[in-house]
Design an enzyme around this catalytic site. Structure first.
Site, PDB file in Angstrom:
ATOM      1  N   LEU A 355       0.804  50.124  47.977  1.00  0.00           N
ATOM      2  CA  LEU A 355       1.138  49.657  49.230  1.00  0.00           C
ATOM      3  C   LEU A 355       0.999  47.936  49.442  1.00  0.00           C
ATOM      4  O   LEU A 355       1.746  47.452  50.245  1.00  0.00           O
ATOM      5  CB  LEU A 355       0.032  50.087  50.196  1.00  0.00           C
ATOM      6  CG  LEU A 355      -0.121  51.738  50.497  1.00  0.00           C
ATOM      7  CD1 LEU A 355      -1.470  51.871  51.105  1.00  0.00           C
ATOM      8  CD2 LEU A 355       1.102  52.184  51.257  1.00  0.00           C
ATOM      9  N   GLY A 356       0.608  47.272  48.354  1.00  0.00           N
ATOM     10  CA  GLY A 356       0.402  46.037  48.398  1.00  0.00           C
ATOM     11  C   GLY A 356      -0.299  45.640  47.150  1.00  0.00           C
ATOM     12  O   GLY A 356      -0.851  46.268  46.527  1.00  0.00           O
ATOM     13  N   GLY A 358      -2.767  41.846  45.789  1.00  0.00           N
ATOM     14  CA  GLY A 358      -3.277  40.809  45.911  1.00  0.00           C
ATOM     15  C   GLY A 358      -4.092  40.141  44.971  1.00  0.00           C
ATOM     16  O   GLY A 358      -4.130  40.676  43.679  1.00  0.00           O
ATOM     17  N   GLY A 359      -4.800  39.264  45.227  1.00  0.00           N
ATOM     18  CA  GLY A 359      -5.918  38.617  44.208  1.00  0.00           C
ATOM     19  C   GLY A 359      -6.636  39.355  43.496  1.00  0.00           C
ATOM     20  O   GLY A 359      -7.119  39.375  42.627  1.00  0.00           O
ATOM     21  N   PHE A 360      -7.138  40.591  44.257  1.00  0.00           N
ATOM     22  CA  PHE A 360      -8.110  41.525  43.576  1.00  0.00           C
ATOM     23  C   PHE A 360      -7.543  42.595  43.098  1.00  0.00           C
ATOM     24  O   PHE A 360      -8.249  43.430  42.495  1.00  0.00           O
ATOM     25  CB  PHE A 360      -8.792  42.130  44.973  1.00  0.00           C
ATOM     26  CG  PHE A 360      -9.920  41.010  45.710  1.00  0.00           C
ATOM     27  CD1 PHE A 360     -11.039  40.983  45.073  1.00  0.00           C
ATOM     28  CD2 PHE A 360      -9.511  40.199  46.521  1.00  0.00           C
ATOM     29  CE1 PHE A 360     -11.954  39.785  45.516  1.00  0.00           C
ATOM     30  CE2 PHE A 360     -10.387  39.398  46.885  1.00  0.00           C
ATOM     31  CZ  PHE A 360     -11.688  39.252  46.632  1.00  0.00           C
ATOM     32  N   GLY A 361      -6.347  42.867  43.129  1.00  0.00           N
ATOM     33  CA  GLY A 361      -5.548  44.007  42.450  1.00  0.00           C
ATOM     34  C   GLY A 361      -4.585  44.772  43.515  1.00  0.00           C
ATOM     35  O   GLY A 361      -4.344  44.378  44.494  1.00  0.00           O
ATOM     36  N   VAL A 363      -3.107  48.169  45.957  1.00  0.00           N
ATOM     37  CA  VAL A 363      -3.710  48.943  46.764  1.00  0.00           C
ATOM     38  C   VAL A 363      -2.572  50.048  46.849  1.00  0.00           C
ATOM     39  O   VAL A 363      -1.377  49.926  47.029  1.00  0.00           O
ATOM     40  CB  VAL A 363      -3.747  48.632  48.305  1.00  0.00           C
ATOM     41  CG1 VAL A 363      -4.447  49.319  49.334  1.00  0.00           C
ATOM     42  CG2 VAL A 363      -4.668  47.097  48.352  1.00  0.00           C
ATOM     43  N   LYS A 378      -7.902  50.727  46.817  1.00  0.00           N
ATOM     44  CA  LYS A 378      -7.850  49.523  46.159  1.00  0.00           C
ATOM     45  C   LYS A 378      -8.167  49.478  44.776  1.00  0.00           C
ATOM     46  O   LYS A 378      -9.471  49.721  44.511  1.00  0.00           O
ATOM     47  CB  LYS A 378      -8.532  48.405  46.977  1.00  0.00           C
ATOM     48  CG  LYS A 378      -8.476  47.162  46.225  1.00  0.00           C
ATOM     49  CD  LYS A 378      -9.432  45.889  47.070  1.00  0.00           C
ATOM     50  CE  LYS A 378      -9.030  45.729  48.627  1.00  0.00           C
ATOM     51  NZ  LYS A 378      -9.709  44.511  49.083  1.00  0.00           N
ATOM     52  N   ASP A 474     -11.882  34.921  55.341  1.00  0.00           N
ATOM     53  CA  ASP A 474     -10.453  34.932  54.963  1.00  0.00           C
ATOM     54  C   ASP A 474      -9.575  35.631  56.194  1.00  0.00           C
ATOM     55  O   ASP A 474      -8.929  36.607  55.667  1.00  0.00           O
ATOM     56  CB  ASP A 474     -10.277  35.874  53.607  1.00  0.00           C
ATOM     57  CG  ASP A 474      -9.096  35.555  52.846  1.00  0.00           C
ATOM     58  OD1 ASP A 474      -8.465  34.471  53.049  1.00  0.00           O
ATOM     59  OD2 ASP A 474      -8.655  36.246  51.886  1.00  0.00           O
TER      60      ASP A 474
END
Length: 638
Positions: A355-356, A358-361, A363, A378, A474
């Site tokens: 789905l997306g 980011g900096g955390f990994g 999803v 996630k 954030d």
């Protein structure tokens, strides 16, 4: 002198009707709800077999069922009636969508009104909202059957019964259980077991005592109540009150049923006929356990031995590789999913399900095989700098927060260093895609304004409405997700920090996204509610203007969003900053309000910024004063 027969007949008939009306008005018994004199609201409905269903497994729903005739607890002429005592009994059942995860509960209510239009679901049971919870003007008595731990209401666990007066911080509560006369002790009951349970509520006006008693349906009423508290209901009840039930679901949902109900305004409630109560719908068997029953016969001794040995080996291996739950998991413990189930749900974490990122990994979209419920998973990257620390933060914060405009964390998984968080699935994805991507249709102004109000409400809850202050750190468009109704939900709590009200968080590490960072963060590194407000101000401008906070490729005067909107205001053309994609189709007063509030939030001095409560009041049109002259508040810019 003899009274004529026709007069005697008339008097008898009159007395009979008066007595019958008074009896019907003050007491009733429903062994099932066919033809019941109830006012239904929200998700509540009566099923064909007479079962009253308050809520189903749809999320963030509420349901109400109230007896249509108001009960007289006070009279205008005499003040109080001679006796405020009442008695009620009902049989209920809660069947959760996911095993061991109720959401949220139901309550027997006595309310001065049948209008719950201002109430919200989730932890408010469809009775109150964040602004009226706890107000003495509510005049509401509720007996809550709560299946979610809400620390902001001082809940002691996720399986309790509570007595509430005008709000959801119970005046008395206890874990769900009943007293067994045979065993001479209290025996625990699981509210979300799906089994029918019976509750009795009895108020003795003379003793000023309220008793609440719980038991399995097939048991007699226990000799000892679960709760017994001294309370003067003359200070709560008004002249006319409605009795009934209120229920709600949140991110996690349950079927909430009432099977039968008896009420008496001036005496002991009539006993329910358990044999006549409608049956519950058959439970959906989980696919997870299908096909696991092994048929053994006496002739298969050898096979039996092999099965026993294999089972013992499996158990040994399972214990060998089973991860030990750490202390924080026991304290906060949202549902723990097995890695196997999440692997299957996401089709082996296929790229097509992403789905997306980011900096955390990444999803992933997933579908749980046992319930067909859609989820978002996630998967935190191994090389993530935040790693376990961020994971623990998100578990501890999101696992306990409950608000309709937050993306709800419903569970997690840990396996060999892999960190996975399971969320509500938001079918419309993140807000930034609607604002900036050509693939998505642009949102109209009414939708954008509602999303701003949604996120404002969520931040107000984080800053003021919970047991601790939660600093999101954030806030931005990509961290706002849209549900099926395009309502805004604030998510991604990986950078969140918690602190007690009236204190500052113990951190000096700058965190957040460039363009949303308050100027004081570069000096002190200390996040505050004011730094969240700064980011929210930039977010408001982002939504109104349809552009990111920093656009390096734009003209020099338009690189910084805040500076550009300020320049538009200086020349008296602030509406020129509105998103061109709206083509002028917006309410000018609302657009101007949002742009000016965004500038006020971006002031360099934290003390000069408005609070989230003030911002929410302005956006909701409930501010008690007009917006101050912006020229005064923006003096620091000149």
């Amino acid at each position: 002198m003899a009274i004529p027969n026709h007069i005697v007949t008339t008097l008898c008939l009159s007395l009979f009707l008066t007595f019958s009306f008074g009896q019907d008005e003050g007491q009733f018994v429903y062994n099932g709800f066919h033809g019941a004199n109830l006012q239904l609201g929200g998700s509540a409905k009566i099923l064909p077999n007479g079962l009253l269903q308050l809520t189903n497994t749809l999320k963030h729903r509420l349901g109400h069922a109230l007896y249509k005739v108001p009960m007289s607890f006070k009279t205008p002429s005499s003040g109080f009636v001679s006796n405020l005592s009442f008695s009620t009994s009902f049989v209920f059942s809660m069947v959760p969508e996911l095993p061991n995860s109720g959401g949220h509960g139901l309550a027997f209510t006595i309310s001065p009104s049948m209008d719950f239009s201002q109430a919200v679901p989730s932890q408010y049971f469809g009775i109150f909202n964040i602004s009226n919870n706890g107000l003495p003007t509510n005049h509401v008595l509720a007996i809550e059957l709560d299946t979610v731990l809400s620390p902001e209401f001082k809940d002691e666990d996720a399986n309790h019964v509570g007595i509430d007066v005008d709000g959801l911080i119970s005046v008395a509560s206890a874990p769900a259980s009943y007293y067994s006369g045979e065993e001479k002790k209290n025996i625990r009951l699981e509210l979300i077991s799906g089994n029918p349970l019976q509750l009795w509520v009895d108020y003795d006006e003379e003793k000023k005592r309220l008793d609440v008693t719980l038991a399995p349906t097939r048991s007699f009423k226990p000799d000892r109540p679960l709760l017994s508290t001294s309370i003067d209901l003359s200070r709560v009840l008004v002249e006319h009150m409605y009795v009934g039930f209120s229920s709600s679901t949140g991110t996690l949902a349950s079927d909430h049923y009432i099977l039968g109900w008896s009420f008496n305004r001036s005496g002991q409630a009539q006993s329910l006929d358990i044999a006549k109560l409608p049956s519950l719908p058959s439970r959906k068997k989980s696919r997870q356990y299908a096909g696991k029953i092994v048929m053994l016969s006496s002739a298969g001794g050898a096979i039996f031995l092999v099965v026993v040995i294999a089972g013992a080996t499996y158990t040994t291996r399972k214990k060998r590789y089973e991860e030990v739950r750490e202390e924080w998991e026991t304290i906060y413990g949202p549902q723990r999913f097995s890695y196997k189930n999440l692997y299957k749900a996401t089709k082996g974490f296929k790229e097509s399900e992403v789905l997306g990122e980011g900096g955390f990994g990444k999803v992933y979209r997933g579908t749980l095989a046992s319930t067909d419920a859609q989820i978002a998973v996630k998967k935190v990257s191994h090389n993530s700098k935040q790693g376990m620390k961020a994971f623990v933060t998100e578990i501890s914060a999101m696992g306990r927060l409950r608000h309709r405009n937050l993306v709800q964390l419903i569970g997690y998984c840990r396996r060999k260093g892999e960190l996975l968080l399971v969320y509500d699935f938001m079918p419309n994805g993140s807000l930034d895609r609607f604002l900036f991507s050509a693939e998505k249709p642009s949102l109209n102004w009414a939708q954008r304004f509602r999303i701003l109000r949604d996120v404002s409400s969520a931040l107000l809850y984080l800053h003021e409405g919970w047991e601790q202050v939660v600093l999101h750190r954030d806030v931005k468009a990509s961290n706002v997700l849209l549900d099926a109704d395009l309502k805004g939900r604030l998510g991604d709590f990986g950078l969140a920090r918690l602190c007690d009200h009236g204190t500052n968080p113990q951190t000096t590490q700058v965190a957040g996204t460039v363009g949303y960072l308050a100027p004081e963060l570069s000096r002190t590194g200390k996040a505050t509610t004011s730094s969240d407000v700064f980011a929210f101000g930039v977010f408001m401008l982002e939504v109104a203007c349809g552009r990111t906070p920093i656009e390096p490729q734009g003209p020099p005067e338009e690189v910084d969003l805040v500076d550009w909107v300020l320049e538009c205001w200086k020349v008296g053309a602030i509406l020129d900053a509105s998103d061109p994609k709206l083509e002028g189709d917006f309410l000018a007063d609302e657009m101007e309000l949002v742009l000016k509030l965004g500038l006020l939030c971006s002031r360099s001095l934290p003390a000069k910024r408005p609070t989230m409560r003030q911002l929410t009041q302005y956006l909701d049109g409930k501010a008690t004063t007009d917006l101050p002259e912006i020229q005064v508040f923006l003096g620091a810019y000149f």
